[in-house]
Design an enzyme around this catalytic site. Structure first.
Site, PDB file in Angstrom:
ATOM      1  CG  PHE A 380     -17.168 -35.014  -4.737  1.00 51.03           C
ATOM      2  CD1 PHE A 380     -17.478 -35.003  -3.333  1.00 51.03           C
ATOM      3  CD2 PHE A 380     -17.775 -34.382  -5.510  1.00 51.03           C
ATOM      4  CE1 PHE A 380     -18.568 -33.966  -3.162  1.00 51.03           C
ATOM      5  CE2 PHE A 380     -18.769 -33.463  -5.624  1.00 51.03           C
ATOM      6  CZ  PHE A 380     -19.234 -33.342  -4.197  1.00 51.03           C
ATOM      7  CB  CYS A 381     -10.648 -37.342  -4.390  1.00 51.17           C
ATOM      8  SG  CYS A 381     -10.194 -36.992  -2.603  1.00 51.17           S
ATOM      9  CB  ALA A 382     -12.949 -36.639  -9.188  1.00 43.70           C
TER      10      ALA A 382
END
Ligand code: PLP
Length: 458
Positions: A380-382
């Site tokens: 999730f781009c985290a």
């Protein structure tokens, strides 16, 4: 910030009509079902009303600002009125500016480009990459992941207390970048408290409201943050525009983010052959090039639609869905819901989890192929946050079809279910039933890995 969690009388507020609500998708096991779009955190479907407003305007579309014709003037009015509508939606203060961008990522990169000299930036490692990465050219401090909202405030206060001074002895400018709601856990961050701590130390605050604004009213003055950034496509207006709203001084003192027409008031040729430019001092300074009028208009339409529907009752209804999902997942021993702050902190409709013995990509593929449910799997781009929550190496994605661990072992990535104002109860109910059946009975189909993703082996 408090979110009502009381039981809801469903008659109070039905889901808002969205595009795609009638789309049927095939199941690998035969037949078809209504598609359950449960990936709102990535991109939410367009509100029907946004689509209708855009369609009603489309025949009148014209170039803005420079055109003399009737449609250009009409479009210019709508464009500038959209700025006012967004300012009202965000509770902007006198003197705040609304700059239209492409997205939250673009908004935060714009702010990074206008930081004053020597500005220090403080950002929690738990942020989405859009909040984590734009400051790398500045003097940035990455703050450790807090495990409670109070800890977050303490960590920030300690970091700001040790902040540097310039050679002249004055405190250097500082910016704190904080998310309103996590795109992984959906948990609310203590924005008001963090802003108060930042201001007490002379620092400014930008709120990444990409996940908060679609799910909860955001009031820039009430939260006392200096800037707010969000994306249209997560706010039911997927036409390619975003917003950076807030204080004008840093924006107006800096060079334009993009150089070009629209940002320049006057351009003159110098005697030495060069060119002099006088830049605008309004929001236009950072909006060079022909603006995305439809995108901007659609954001204003979404702001109006959410306000007219009664944002508080939308929040209340969404909370009933959050409760339904958390209660349902809580009944499955093999499921672990990811959380940084624990059960007492409210969440928006964004929930990530792992399932013992399942590769997350396999699980998400089965939800899609066998139940017509669209969720997301991955990091999730985290990456730093998911690494903290899972304790694994996010580079190692695991093999599809082969569970990435024995029951009780860690997973390498996660599954995220997310929903909002357009989600019918049936979608989350189908999701909970599907999770229970998959865990109990296993997948009914075979899957294989293709380009790193699990797909049905047909
Ligand atoms: N911030 C958060 C919390 C997000 O969830 C996202 C996207 O998922 C972004 C920023 C970036 O948004 P965009 O891709 O629209 O620029």
């Amino acid at each position: 910030m408090s979110v009502p969690t009381a039981a809801v009388d469903r008659s109070v507020c039905a889901p808002l009509p969205v595009l795609g609500r009638d789309v049927r998708v095939p199941l690998v096991t035969g037949g078809e079902v209504d598609y359950a779009a449960l990936d709102y955190a990535a991109s939410a479907p367009a509100l029907q009303r946004v689509w209708d407003d855009v369609a009603a305007y489309a025949p009148y579309y014209g170039s803005v600002h420079r055109g003399a014709g009737y449609l250009s003037q009409l479009s210019t009015d709508l464009f500038e009125n959209s700025r006012t509508a967004v300012a009202e939606f965000l509770g902007c203060r006198e003197g705040d500016q609304v700059v239209f961008t492409r997205s939250t990522t673009d908004s935060l990169n714009l702010l990074a480009a206008v930081l004053p000299a020597d500005c220090q930036v403080f950002v929690f490692e738990t942020e989405h990459h859009a909040s984590l990465l734009p400051w790398r050219g500045a003097d940035v401090t990455y703050l450790d992941a807090p495990r409670t909202p109070q800890q977050a405030v303490g960590i920030l206060e300690r970091a700001l207390a040790g902040r540097g001074t310039s050679p002249s002895g004055s405190t250097v400018p500082a910016l704190v970048c904080v998310t309103g709601a996590s795109n992984v856990t959906g948990e609310h961050w203590p924005v008001r408290e963090l802003a108060a701590a930042a201001h007490a130390h002379g620092a400014r605050v930008v709120l990444d409201a990409a996940q908060l604004a679609p799910h909860h009213p955001v009031d820039i003055a009430d939260l006392d943050v200096d800037w707010v950034a969000f994306s249209g496509h997560k706010l039911y207006a997927p036409f390619g525009s975003g917003v950076l709203a807030g204080r004008s001084d840093w924006l107006q003192e800096a060079e334009p983010y993009l150089a070009g027409g629209g940002a320049s008031r006057q351009v003159t040729r110098r005697a030495d052959g060069g060119v002099d430019v006088e830049w605008h001092t309004t929001a236009a300074r950072h909006e060079a090039g022909s603006p995305n009028v439809i995108g901007v208009y659609s954001i204003a339409a979404a702001c109006r639609a959410l306000t007219d529907a009664g944002f508080d009752s939308l929040v209340e209804r969404e909370q009933s869905l959050v409760t339904k999902v958390l209660d349902g997942l809580g009944e499955v021993d093999a499921v672990k819901v990811l959380s940084l702050f624990g059960d007492d902190v409210p969440r928006v409709g964004v929930i990530s989890f792992v399932v013992d013995g399942w590769n997350s990509s396999h699980f998400a593929a089965a939800l899609s192929a066998e139940y017509g449910i669209g969720v997301r799997d991955g990091l999730f781009c985290a990456h730093p946050l998911v690494r903290t929550l899972l304790g694994g190496d996010p580079q190692d994605q695991g093999e599809c079809g082969a569970p990435d661990g024995e029951p009780g072992e860690r997973s390498l990535n996660a599954i995220r279910v997310s929903f909002g104002a357009g989600t019918p109860d049936e979608h989350v109910e189908r999701f909970v039933t599907a999770v229970k059946e998959l865990v109990r009975d296993g997948a009914r189909w075979n899957y294989r890995t293709e380009n790193g993703r699990c797909v049905p082996a047909v």
